[in-house]
Design a protein around this motif. Structure first.
Motif, PDB file in Angstrom:
ATOM      1  N   PHE A   1       0.854  -1.182   0.000  1.00 16.48           N
ATOM      2  CA  PHE A   1       0.000   0.000   0.000  1.00 16.48           C
ATOM      3  C   PHE A   1       0.894   1.237   0.000  1.00 16.48           C
ATOM      4  CE2 PHE A   1      -3.836  -2.341   1.013  1.00 16.48           C
ATOM      5  CZ  PHE A   1      -3.331  -3.485   1.619  1.00 16.48           C
ATOM      6  N   TYR A   2       0.434   2.277  -0.673  1.00 11.32           N
ATOM      7  CA  TYR A   2       1.234   3.492  -0.779  1.00 11.32           C
ATOM      8  C   TYR A   2       0.367   4.731  -0.612  1.00 11.32           C
ATOM      9  CZ  TYR A   2       4.684   0.366  -2.847  1.00 11.32           C
ATOM     10  OH  TYR A   2       5.582  -0.659  -3.058  1.00 11.32           O
ATOM     11  N   ALA A   3       0.976   5.756  -0.045  1.00 15.11           N
ATOM     12  CA  ALA A   3       0.341   7.064  -0.066  1.00 15.11           C
ATOM     13  C   ALA A   3       0.299   7.567  -1.504  1.00 15.11           C
ATOM     14  CB  ALA A   3       1.132   8.039   0.808  1.00 15.11           C
ATOM     15  N   ASP A   4      -0.720   8.319  -1.828  1.00 23.20           N
ATOM     16  CA  ASP A   4      -0.854   8.831  -3.201  1.00 23.20           C
ATOM     17  C   ASP A   4       0.367   9.660  -3.597  1.00 23.20           C
ATOM     18  OD1 ASP A   4      -4.455   9.431  -3.090  1.00 23.20           O
ATOM     19  OD2 ASP A   4      -3.296   7.622  -3.522  1.00 23.20           O
ATOM     20  N   SER A   5       0.948  10.343  -2.629  1.00 24.92           N
ATOM     21  CA  SER A   5       2.066  11.249  -2.924  1.00 24.92           C
ATOM     22  C   SER A   5       3.327  10.517  -3.361  1.00 24.92           C
ATOM     23  CB  SER A   5       2.372  12.109  -1.696  1.00 24.92           C
ATOM     24  OG  SER A   5       2.703  11.292  -0.590  1.00 24.92           O
ATOM     25  N   VAL A   6       3.428   9.213  -3.077  1.00 32.21           N
ATOM     26  CA  VAL A   6       4.646   8.474  -3.427  1.00 32.21           C
ATOM     27  C   VAL A   6       4.377   7.345  -4.416  1.00 32.21           C
ATOM     28  CG1 VAL A   6       5.581   8.997  -1.153  1.00 32.21           C
ATOM     29  CG2 VAL A   6       4.551   6.755  -1.565  1.00 32.21           C
ATOM     30  N   LYS A   7       3.126   7.115  -4.728  1.00 34.31           N
ATOM     31  CA  LYS A   7       2.769   6.006  -5.622  1.00 34.31           C
ATOM     32  C   LYS A   7       3.464   6.162  -6.966  1.00 34.31           C
ATOM     33  CE  LYS A   7      -1.316   4.774  -4.623  1.00 34.31           C
ATOM     34  NZ  LYS A   7      -2.803   4.701  -4.519  1.00 34.31           N
ATOM     35  N   GLY A   8       4.074   5.082  -7.430  1.00 30.12           N
ATOM     36  CA  GLY A   8       4.789   5.123  -8.694  1.00 30.12           C
ATOM     37  C   GLY A   8       6.240   5.550  -8.574  1.00 30.12           C
ATOM     38  N   ARG A   9       6.618   6.066  -7.418  1.00 25.77           N
ATOM     39  CA  ARG A   9       8.014   6.500  -7.201  1.00 25.77           C
ATOM     40  C   ARG A   9       8.707   5.655  -6.141  1.00 25.77           C
ATOM     41  NH1 ARG A   9       9.026  11.347  -5.085  1.00 25.77           N
ATOM     42  NH2 ARG A   9       7.048  11.504  -3.947  1.00 25.77           N
ATOM     43  N   PHE A  10       7.959   5.220  -5.119  1.00 27.42           N
ATOM     44  CA  PHE A  10       8.529   4.461  -4.008  1.00 27.42           C
ATOM     45  C   PHE A  10       8.072   3.008  -4.107  1.00 27.42           C
ATOM     46  CE2 PHE A  10       8.974   8.085  -0.628  1.00 27.42           C
ATOM     47  CZ  PHE A  10       9.644   8.852  -1.563  1.00 27.42           C
ATOM     48  N   THR A  11       8.928   2.097  -3.654  1.00 27.87           N
ATOM     49  CA  THR A  11       8.597   0.688  -3.608  1.00 27.87           C
ATOM     50  C   THR A  11       9.013   0.108  -2.271  1.00 27.87           C
ATOM     51  OG1 THR A  11       8.957   0.471  -6.003  1.00 27.87           O
ATOM     52  CG2 THR A  11       8.893  -1.555  -4.698  1.00 27.87           C
ATOM     53  N   ILE A  12       8.052  -0.507  -1.590  1.00 28.97           N
ATOM     54  CA  ILE A  12       8.349  -1.181  -0.326  1.00 28.97           C
ATOM     55  C   ILE A  12       8.531  -2.670  -0.601  1.00 28.97           C
ATOM     56  CG2 ILE A  12       5.905  -1.515   0.249  1.00 28.97           C
ATOM     57  CD1 ILE A  12       6.694  -1.074   3.216  1.00 28.97           C
ATOM     58  N   SER A  13       9.479  -3.277   0.094  1.00 29.04           N
ATOM     59  CA  SER A  13       9.720  -4.718  -0.048  1.00 29.04           C
ATOM     60  C   SER A  13      10.265  -5.240   1.276  1.00 29.04           C
ATOM     61  CB  SER A  13      10.695  -5.000  -1.190  1.00 29.04           C
ATOM     62  OG  SER A  13      11.953  -4.392  -0.948  1.00 29.04           O
ATOM     63  N   ARG A  14      10.338  -6.553   1.383  1.00 32.14           N
ATOM     64  CA  ARG A  14      10.862  -7.141   2.618  1.00 32.14           C
ATOM     65  C   ARG A  14      11.602  -8.421   2.310  1.00 32.14           C
ATOM     66  NH1 ARG A  14       6.053  -7.860   6.484  1.00 32.14           N
ATOM     67  NH2 ARG A  14       7.579  -8.965   7.782  1.00 32.14           N
ATOM     68  N   ASP A  15      12.522  -8.761   3.202  1.00 29.49           N
ATOM     69  CA  ASP A  15      13.259 -10.025   3.139  1.00 29.49           C
ATOM     70  C   ASP A  15      13.077 -10.676   4.505  1.00 29.49           C
ATOM     71  OD1 ASP A  15      15.098 -12.108   3.187  1.00 29.49           O
ATOM     72  OD2 ASP A  15      16.586 -11.007   2.017  1.00 29.49           O
ATOM     73  N   ASN A  16      12.197 -11.646   4.583  1.00 34.56           N
ATOM     74  CA  ASN A  16      11.908 -12.261   5.883  1.00 34.56           C
ATOM     75  C   ASN A  16      13.066 -13.111   6.397  1.00 34.56           C
ATOM     76  OD1 ASN A  16       9.431 -11.042   6.064  1.00 34.56           O
ATOM     77  ND2 ASN A  16       8.269 -12.821   5.363  1.00 34.56           N
ATOM     78  N   ASP A  17      13.919 -13.564   5.508  1.00 36.02           N
ATOM     79  CA  ASP A  17      15.092 -14.325   5.956  1.00 36.02           C
ATOM     80  C   ASP A  17      16.103 -13.426   6.663  1.00 36.02           C
ATOM     81  OD1 ASP A  17      15.060 -16.450   3.013  1.00 36.02           O
ATOM     82  OD2 ASP A  17      14.113 -16.725   4.977  1.00 36.02           O
ATOM     83  N   LYS A  18      16.090 -12.141   6.295  1.00 35.69           N
ATOM     84  CA  LYS A  18      17.033 -11.186   6.874  1.00 35.69           C
ATOM     85  C   LYS A  18      16.368 -10.229   7.857  1.00 35.69           C
ATOM     86  CE  LYS A  18      20.224 -11.352   2.964  1.00 35.69           C
ATOM     87  NZ  LYS A  18      20.932 -10.583   1.916  1.00 35.69           N
ATOM     88  N   ASN A  19      15.069 -10.449   8.130  1.00 37.24           N
ATOM     89  CA  ASN A  19      14.334  -9.595   9.078  1.00 37.24           C
ATOM     90  C   ASN A  19      14.466  -8.114   8.719  1.00 37.24           C
ATOM     91  OD1 ASN A  19      13.754 -11.954  10.404  1.00 37.24           O
ATOM     92  ND2 ASN A  19      14.802 -11.425  12.305  1.00 37.24           N
ATOM     93  N   THR A  20      14.338  -7.820   7.451  1.00 44.32           N
ATOM     94  CA  THR A  20      14.563  -6.454   6.978  1.00 44.32           C
ATOM     95  C   THR A  20      13.451  -6.016   6.031  1.00 44.32           C
ATOM     96  OG1 THR A  20      16.960  -6.749   7.187  1.00 44.32           O
ATOM     97  CG2 THR A  20      16.219  -4.923   5.837  1.00 44.32           C
ATOM     98  N   VAL A  21      13.061  -4.767   6.171  1.00 43.49           N
ATOM     99  CA  VAL A  21      12.123  -4.152   5.245  1.00 43.49           C
ATOM    100  C   VAL A  21      12.836  -2.981   4.564  1.00 43.49           C
ATOM    101  CG1 VAL A  21      11.106  -2.657   7.027  1.00 43.49           C
ATOM    102  CG2 VAL A  21       9.793  -3.209   4.958  1.00 43.49           C
ATOM    103  N   PHE A  22      12.511  -2.777   3.291  1.00 45.24           N
ATOM    104  CA  PHE A  22      13.201  -1.779   2.482  1.00 45.24           C
ATOM    105  C   PHE A  22      12.198  -0.759   1.938  1.00 45.24           C
ATOM    106  CE2 PHE A  22      17.042  -4.230   2.433  1.00 45.24           C
ATOM    107  CZ  PHE A  22      16.630  -5.557   2.403  1.00 45.24           C
ATOM    108  N   LEU A  23      12.721   0.411   1.622  1.00 46.10           N
ATOM    109  CA  LEU A  23      11.934   1.410   0.908  1.00 46.10           C
ATOM    110  C   LEU A  23      12.823   2.005  -0.177  1.00 46.10           C
ATOM    111  CD1 LEU A  23       9.159   2.841   0.795  1.00 46.10           C
ATOM    112  CD2 LEU A  23      10.219   4.708   2.095  1.00 46.10           C
ATOM    113  N   GLN A  24      12.558   1.620  -1.411  1.00 44.20           N
ATOM    114  CA  GLN A  24      13.277   2.181  -2.544  1.00 44.20           C
ATOM    115  C   GLN A  24      12.564   3.459  -2.966  1.00 44.20           C
ATOM    116  OE1 GLN A  24      16.179   1.118  -4.196  1.00 44.20           O
ATOM    117  NE2 GLN A  24      15.978   3.068  -5.268  1.00 44.20           N
ATOM    118  N   MET A  25      13.305   4.550  -2.961  1.00 43.07           N
ATOM    119  CA  MET A  25      12.720   5.859  -3.268  1.00 43.07           C
ATOM    120  C   MET A  25      13.377   6.413  -4.520  1.00 43.07           C
ATOM    121  SD  MET A  25      12.439   7.471   0.565  1.00 43.07           S
ATOM    122  CE  MET A  25      14.201   7.683   0.719  1.00 43.07           C
ATOM    123  N   ASN A  26      12.615   6.581  -5.577  1.00 39.58           N
ATOM    124  CA  ASN A  26      13.106   7.121  -6.834  1.00 39.58           C
ATOM    125  C   ASN A  26      12.426   8.450  -7.139  1.00 39.58           C
ATOM    126  OD1 ASN A  26      14.615   4.729  -7.186  1.00 39.58           O
ATOM    127  ND2 ASN A  26      12.942   3.751  -8.298  1.00 39.58           N
TER     128      ASN A  26
END
Length: 121
Positions: A59-84
């Protein structure tokens, strides 16, 4: 005790990119949805993005939709936010947070300390 440690913030020119990471400990990471929120100076904290426990729903806020991508790696207990395509209005302290359930409810129980993102012109 839940600990969330954000990293990857910094100063970037408008139009540039950053990738934020949030390393979690003290919880069974794969049991919880996760979120990213931000707070700009003089403004209230606002929702940016969220991801379910499997990563299957985002899910994304309208202000970042299409520019930001959230992802996660459950093996590494990490969540990411790619911001373009960053804009000056993206300047804020960015926080990761643990949702109270495996699915996204936007109700957060634990927060990181935040990482500063500054977008220059």
């Amino acid at each position: 005790q839940v600990q969330l440690l954000e990293s990857g913030g910094g100063l970037v020119q408008a139009g540039g990119s950053l990738r934020l990471s949030c390393a979690a400990s003290g919880l069974t990471f794969s049991n919880y949805a996760m979120g990213w929120l931000r707070q700009a100076p003089g403004k209230e904290r606002e929702f940016v993005a969220a991801i379910s426990w499997t990563g299957g729903s985002t899910f994304y806020a309208d202000s970042v939709k299409g520019r930001f991508t959230i992802s996660r790696d459950n093996d590494k207990n990490t969540v990411f936010l790619q911001m373009n395509s960053l804009k000056r209005e993206d300047t804020a302290v960015y926080y990761c947070a643990v949702d109270r359930t495996p699915v996204v409810t936007h109700e957060y129980t634990d927060w990181g300390q935040g990482t500063q993102v500054t977008v220059g012109s």
